[in-house]
Design a protein around this motif. Structure first.
Motif, short mmCIF file in Angstrom:
data_model
loop_
_atom_site.label_atom_id
_atom_site.label_comp_id
_atom_site.label_asym_id
_atom_site.label_seq_id
_atom_site.Cartn_x
_atom_site.Cartn_y
_atom_site.Cartn_z
N ASP A 256 0.88 -1.15 0.00
CA ASP A 256 0.00 0.00 0.00
C ASP A 256 0.93 1.21 0.00
O ASP A 256 1.35 1.68 1.06
CB ASP A 256 -0.90 -0.02 1.24
CG ASP A 256 -1.69 1.27 1.43
OD1 ASP A 256 -1.64 2.15 0.56
OD2 ASP A 256 -2.34 1.39 2.49
N VAL A 257 1.28 1.68 -1.17
CA VAL A 257 2.35 2.68 -1.29
C VAL A 257 2.01 3.94 -0.51
O VAL A 257 2.83 4.45 0.27
CB VAL A 257 2.65 3.00 -2.77
CG1 VAL A 257 3.77 4.03 -2.87
CG2 VAL A 257 3.03 1.73 -3.53
N LEU A 258 0.80 4.47 -0.71
CA LEU A 258 0.43 5.69 0.02
C LEU A 258 0.43 5.44 1.52
O LEU A 258 0.86 6.30 2.31
CB LEU A 258 -0.93 6.19 -0.44
CG LEU A 258 -0.98 6.84 -1.83
CD1 LEU A 258 -2.40 7.28 -2.14
CD2 LEU A 258 -0.03 8.02 -1.91
N GLY A 259 -0.03 4.28 1.93
CA GLY A 259 -0.05 3.96 3.36
C GLY A 259 1.35 3.95 3.95
O GLY A 259 1.57 4.46 5.06
N THR A 260 2.31 3.39 3.23
CA THR A 260 3.68 3.35 3.77
C THR A 260 4.26 4.75 3.90
O THR A 260 4.98 5.03 4.87
CB THR A 260 4.61 2.49 2.89
OG1 THR A 260 4.80 3.11 1.61
CG2 THR A 260 4.07 1.09 2.70
N TRP A 261 3.95 5.63 2.95
CA TRP A 261 4.51 6.98 3.04
C TRP A 261 3.78 7.84 4.06
O TRP A 261 4.37 8.77 4.64
CB TRP A 261 4.55 7.64 1.66
CG TRP A 261 5.67 7.07 0.86
CD1 TRP A 261 5.60 6.22 -0.20
CD2 TRP A 261 7.07 7.27 1.11
NE1 TRP A 261 6.85 5.86 -0.63
CE2 TRP A 261 7.78 6.50 0.16
CE3 TRP A 261 7.79 8.00 2.04
CZ2 TRP A 261 9.17 6.46 0.13
CZ3 TRP A 261 9.18 7.97 2.00
CH2 TRP A 261 9.85 7.20 1.06
N ARG A 262 2.52 7.54 4.33
CA ARG A 262 1.81 8.28 5.38
C ARG A 262 2.33 7.93 6.76
O ARG A 262 2.08 8.67 7.72
CB ARG A 262 0.31 8.03 5.25
CG ARG A 262 -0.26 8.81 4.06
CD ARG A 262 -1.71 8.50 3.77
NE ARG A 262 -2.18 9.36 2.66
CZ ARG A 262 -3.06 9.01 1.77
NH1 ARG A 262 -3.63 7.79 1.81
NH2 ARG A 262 -3.43 9.85 0.81
#
Length: 300
Positions: A256-262
């Motif tokens: 979950d790319v956005l989740g990892t960066w959040r």
């Protein structure tokens, strides 16, 4: 005209003293500064389809070779692979931009360049105005969540970190074969790397010092970079961050790319693009459109 100038027409190719090392950069344009950082196994040539559009849109573009890559200097490695820590590599690029007259700038990093840009945003928040990370999740996250599928598809994360000189010797036996297979495995778009671009990548990849530097880069990522990341586990990137990734690539399919960066930044946006890992080469139009929209966000 040499090969690099032919691939980056209109750009001034320079070697810039960045203090610890000399960095090769291609510079063009007028307006707000944008630093472009490539990944492995590429050089600044990865931006050949993107950089001219950013210049035409009114930006000063600096596309740079990371230390160890392309025609930038290639230090030996040092204790704990410190010469290739993302902290050291980020320091180079901040010094490069200051030498060019830019104290604050946007940075766009693909692959290894994205990891350098992430560290830069943590270590030099005064310099990083906006941050774009391309087809990566945070390094510590990816190692912590490694499974068989990821280890199989990203085998070089575990091959290149083996002690000197096992990977260096194996790659050095036939660097063209390794490079060709590596690029083909990353891309979901046949023909994304033209013969001229491949020839330039290969020219650099044939240098044994480059092969060693690449291994040191990955060894640092699996060692000292994780130490630095652990020390900053609670720190968050304060600059606005845009994550772009290939919908057909390993990162997009595994995380979950956005989740990892959040988990790592305060202001995160992003999207998948219709390509594999080599986003700037496979989908330069949609990619550049997304970057320009982000750079202009909030500007009147």
């Amino acid at each position: 005209m040499d090969a690099l100038s032919a691939l980056m027409p209109g750009f001034d190719i320079r070697r810039v003293d960045a203090g610890e090392v000399t960095i090769r950069a291609a510079v063009a344009g007028e307006g707000p500064p944008v630093l472009l950082l490539h990944g492995h196994p590429q050089t600044l040539v990865v931006w050949r389809k993107v950089a001219p559009r950013l210049v035409a849109a009114g930006y000063t573009v600096v596309a740079a070779d990371l230390r160890g890559y392309g025609d930038s200097d290639k230090p030996a490695g040092g204790p704990d692979n410190l010469d290739y820590s993302k902290r050291a590599m980020a320091r180079d690029q901040v010094a490069l931009m200051r030498e060019l007259g830019f104290d604050r700038f946007a940075v766009v990093g693909h692959d290894r360049g994205g990891r350098v840009a992430h560290r830069m945003a943590l270590d030099h928040p005064e310099a990083v105005e906006r941050l774009v990370v391309v087809d990566i999740a945070p390094t510590a996250t990816m190692y912590a969540r490694t499974d068989k599928a990821f280890a199989t598809r990203y085998f070089w994360w575990f091959f290149l970190i083996q002690p000197f000189d096992l990977p260096e010797r194996m790659i050095g036996y036939d660097p063209e074969y390794f490079l060709r297979r590596h690029l083909a495995g990353q891309s979901a778009t046949p023909g994304a790397v033209e013969p001229e671009a491949f020839a330039e990548y290969l020219r650099c990849y044939r240098d044994p010092r480059t092969i060693h530097a690449i291994c040191e880069d990955y060894r640092a990522a699996a060692g000292i970079d994780l130490v630095h990341d652990a020390a900053d586990a609670e720190a968050r990137v304060t600059a606005p961050l845009l994550a772009l990734w290939g919908a057909l690539g390993v990162v997009g399919q595994s995380y979950d790319v956005l989740g990892t960066w959040r988990e790592k930044a305060l202001d995160v946006a992003g999207a998948a693009l219709p390509c594999g890992h080599a986003v700037p080469e496979e989908a330069p139009g949609p990619f550049t459109d997304a970057v320009l929209a982000f750079l202009r966000r909030g500007n009147v």
